[in-house]
Write an enzyme that holds these catalytic residues in place. Structure first.
Site, PDB file in Angstrom:
ATOM      1  N   ALA A   1      -2.092  -0.843   6.863  1.00 17.62           N
ATOM      2  CA  ALA A   1      -0.847  -1.206   6.158  1.00 17.62           C
ATOM      3  C   ALA A   1      -0.442  -0.096   5.182  1.00 17.62           C
ATOM      4  CB  ALA A   1      -1.025  -2.524   5.413  1.00 17.62           C
ATOM      5  N   LYS A   2      -1.417   0.443   4.452  1.00 17.52           N
ATOM      6  CA  LYS A   2      -1.091   1.463   3.449  1.00 17.52           C
ATOM      7  C   LYS A   2      -0.674   2.781   4.093  1.00 17.52           C
ATOM      8  CE  LYS A   2      -1.599  -0.825  -0.391  1.00 17.52           C
ATOM      9  NZ  LYS A   2      -0.381  -1.367  -1.015  1.00 17.52           N
TER      10      LYS A   2
ATOM     11  N   TYR B   1      -6.015  -3.273   5.640  1.00 18.31           N
ATOM     12  CA  TYR B   1      -5.380  -2.702   4.432  1.00 18.31           C
ATOM     13  C   TYR B   1      -5.069  -1.212   4.625  1.00 18.31           C
ATOM     14  CZ  TYR B   1      -5.033  -1.766  -0.678  1.00 18.31           C
ATOM     15  OH  TYR B   1      -4.636  -1.412  -1.939  1.00 18.31           O
TER      16      TYR B   1
ATOM     17  N   ASP C   1       8.083 -15.156  -2.344  1.00 15.66           N
ATOM     18  CA  ASP C   1       7.050 -14.684  -1.418  1.00 15.66           C
ATOM     19  C   ASP C   1       7.677 -13.535  -0.624  1.00 15.66           C
ATOM     20  OD1 ASP C   1       5.327 -14.158   0.655  1.00 15.66           O
ATOM     21  OD2 ASP C   1       5.111 -16.243   1.282  1.00 15.66           O
TER      22      ASP C   1
HETATM   23  P1  NAP Z   1      -3.385  -7.475  -8.167  1.00 15.31           P
HETATM   24  O1  NAP Z   1      -3.889  -7.399  -9.572  1.00 15.31           O
HETATM   25  O2  NAP Z   1      -4.136  -8.273  -7.163  1.00 15.31           O
HETATM   26  O3  NAP Z   1      -1.845  -7.930  -8.195  1.00 15.31           O
HETATM   27  C1  NAP Z   1      -1.121  -8.085  -7.016  1.00 15.31           C
HETATM   28  C2  NAP Z   1       0.031  -9.028  -7.293  1.00 15.31           C
HETATM   29  O4  NAP Z   1       0.766  -9.201  -6.055  1.00 15.31           O
HETATM   30  C3  NAP Z   1      -0.448 -10.426  -7.733  1.00 15.31           C
HETATM   31  O5  NAP Z   1       0.256 -10.854  -8.873  1.00 15.31           O
HETATM   32  C4  NAP Z   1      -0.143 -11.275  -6.515  1.00 15.31           C
HETATM   33  O6  NAP Z   1       0.180 -12.624  -6.792  1.00 15.31           O
HETATM   34  C5  NAP Z   1       1.092 -10.575  -5.945  1.00 15.31           C
HETATM   35  N1  NAP Z   1       1.351 -11.001  -4.583  1.00 15.31           N
HETATM   36  C6  NAP Z   1       0.469 -11.173  -3.569  1.00 15.31           C
HETATM   37  N2  NAP Z   1       1.069 -11.621  -2.462  1.00 15.31           N
HETATM   38  C7  NAP Z   1       2.390 -11.743  -2.772  1.00 15.31           C
HETATM   39  C8  NAP Z   1       3.537 -12.167  -2.045  1.00 15.31           C
HETATM   40  N3  NAP Z   1       3.457 -12.572  -0.771  1.00 15.31           N
HETATM   41  N4  NAP Z   1       4.742 -12.169  -2.676  1.00 15.31           N
HETATM   42  C9  NAP Z   1       4.848 -11.781  -3.966  1.00 15.31           C
HETATM   43  N5  NAP Z   1       3.800 -11.371  -4.710  1.00 15.31           N
HETATM   44  C10 NAP Z   1       2.580 -11.347  -4.121  1.00 15.31           C
HETATM   45  O7  NAP Z   1      -3.284  -6.008  -7.512  1.00 15.31           O
HETATM   46  P2  NAP Z   1      -3.145  -4.546  -8.180  1.00 15.31           P
HETATM   47  O8  NAP Z   1      -4.490  -3.968  -8.240  1.00 15.31           O
HETATM   48  O9  NAP Z   1      -2.286  -4.612  -9.386  1.00 15.31           O
HETATM   49  O10 NAP Z   1      -2.386  -3.788  -6.981  1.00 15.31           O
HETATM   50  C11 NAP Z   1      -0.976  -3.588  -6.956  1.00 15.31           C
HETATM   51  C12 NAP Z   1      -0.637  -2.729  -5.747  1.00 15.31           C
HETATM   52  O11 NAP Z   1      -1.331  -1.486  -5.826  1.00 15.31           O
HETATM   53  C13 NAP Z   1      -1.032  -3.355  -4.412  1.00 15.31           C
HETATM   54  O12 NAP Z   1      -0.091  -3.043  -3.431  1.00 15.31           O
HETATM   55  C14 NAP Z   1      -2.344  -2.671  -4.128  1.00 15.31           C
HETATM   56  O13 NAP Z   1      -2.633  -2.698  -2.752  1.00 15.31           O
HETATM   57  C15 NAP Z   1      -2.100  -1.288  -4.658  1.00 15.31           C
HETATM   58  N6  NAP Z   1      -3.305  -0.541  -4.983  1.00 15.31           N
HETATM   59  C16 NAP Z   1      -4.180  -0.968  -5.934  1.00 15.31           C
HETATM   60  C17 NAP Z   1      -5.340  -0.205  -6.200  1.00 15.31           C
HETATM   61  C18 NAP Z   1      -6.332  -0.615  -7.246  1.00 15.31           C
HETATM   62  O14 NAP Z   1      -7.357   0.090  -7.387  1.00 15.31           O
HETATM   63  N7  NAP Z   1      -6.154  -1.693  -7.991  1.00 15.31           N
HETATM   64  C19 NAP Z   1      -5.571   0.979  -5.496  1.00 15.31           C
HETATM   65  C20 NAP Z   1      -4.649   1.382  -4.539  1.00 15.31           C
HETATM   66  C21 NAP Z   1      -3.515   0.628  -4.289  1.00 15.31           C
HETATM   67  P3  NAP Z   1      -0.978 -13.775  -6.867  1.00 15.31           P
HETATM   68  O15 NAP Z   1      -1.730 -13.460  -8.100  1.00 15.31           O
HETATM   69  O16 NAP Z   1      -0.205 -15.048  -6.938  1.00 15.31           O
HETATM   70  O17 NAP Z   1      -1.775 -13.610  -5.602  1.00 15.31           O
END
Ligand code: NAP
Length: 251
Positions: free
Chosen positions: A155-156, A152, A61
């Site tokens: 944070a970002k 969010y 975590d």
């Molecule tokens: P995602 O599919 O929701 O994957 C996020 C991963 O982070 C999940 O496997 C989650 O685990 C894990 N996680 C959450 N809390 C955690 C913790 N405390 N310790 C360790 N792992 C943790 O998200 P994504 O879309 O791939 O996004 C990845 C990153 O890109 C994030 O920082 C997101 O904010 C950023 N981002 C995404 C987008 C987009 O359009 N998708 C756009 C801009 C920025 P669980 O499954 O167990 O919760």
């Protein structure tokens, strides 16, 4: 230079993190696939090892100091000193500010900001010792403001300042720090947003694509390509930057 560098990618059991982990493995790094649930990391690890790469599943975590300390130490022992770190773990707790709970605020701050701080503080020790390091933080276009995301977006945006300060403090040790700010990327996170606003995910993607200059939504591989560059030896003179990977202009 060590024969194989070790990279940690947080939140890499799925989505963007999984794509970055697989890309870095194919670039030749030994990769720690780190996520909340160690078991959930196994399929990514299996894909990497099946392709001839080296990977380790690590349950952690990122918002918990002890969990981070133990995980980074374990990576150093079992894979090698982590000199590449991608802070990708993320969560959403969207709501308009008048409905946002303190818990929703704290959860987002703890995973994105506290998590990136704890992971970086633990890993930079190995980077400064090695006189080489690459830190990549996942920001977002939401850093510029997005309705329903006061937690969010704060944070970002915070991660962008964090990145620039890391670049200033750690540059003299051969460590660079950069941020990637993705736009709309197809993952479980954007799927959950579509569900929250009550729109079919396919339709949600089509609507988003119309607003994006390149007329398509992003894929995890689009972000992995940028991460691969920032982590490379060749990117040693690029530091403190925020790269928007969003199919159009942002600054
Ligand atoms: P995602 O599919 O929701 O994957 C996020 C991963 O982070 C999940 O496997 C989650 O685990 C894990 N996680 C959450 N809390 C955690 C913790 N405390 N310790 C360790 N792992 C943790 O998200 P994504 O879309 O791939 O996004 C990845 C990153 O890109 C994030 O920082 C997101 O904010 C950023 N981002 C995404 C987008 C987009 O359009 N998708 C756009 C801009 C920025 P669980 O499954 O167990 O919760």
């Amino acid at each position: 230079m060590p024969e194989t560098r070790t990279a940690i990618v947080t939140g890499s059991a799925r989505g963007i993190g999984a794509a970055i982990a697989e890309r870095l493995a194919s670039d030749g790094y030994a990769v720690a696939v780190l996520d909340l649930d160690e078991g959930a990391c196994l399929s990514v690890v299996e894909r990497i090892t099946a392709g001839g790469g080296t990977a380790l599943a690590v349950g952690c975590d990122v918002s918990d100091e002890q969990s981070v300390g133990a995980a980074v130490e374990r990576v150093a022992t079992e894979l090698g000193a982590p000199t590449v770190l991608v802070n990708n773990a993320g969560v959403l707790r969207d709501n308009l500010i008048f409905k946002m709970s303190v818990d929703d605020w704290d959860t987002v701050m703890n995973v994105h900001l506290r998590g990136s701080f704890l992971m970086t503080r633990a890993a930079q020790k190995y980077m400064t010792e090695a006189k080489f390091g690459r830190i990549v933080n996942l920001s977002s276009t939401s850093a510029q403001g997005n309705r329903g995301q006061v937690n969010y977006s704060a944070a970002k945006a915070g991660l962008q300042g964090f990145t620039k300060t890391l670049a200033i403090e750690l540059g003299k040790f051969g460590v660079t720090a950069n941020a990637i700010a993705p736009g709309f990327i197809v993952t479980d996170m954007t799927k959950a947003t579509a569900e929250r606003v009550g729109i079919d995910f396919k339709e949600f993607q089509q609507l988003a694509a119309k607003e994006i200059p390149v007329q398509r939504v992003g894929r995890p591989a689009d972000i992995a390509n940028a991460a691969s560059f920032f982590c490379s030896e060749a990117a040693g003179f690029v530091s403190g930057q925020v790269l928007y990977v969003a199919g159009g202009p942002y600054d």
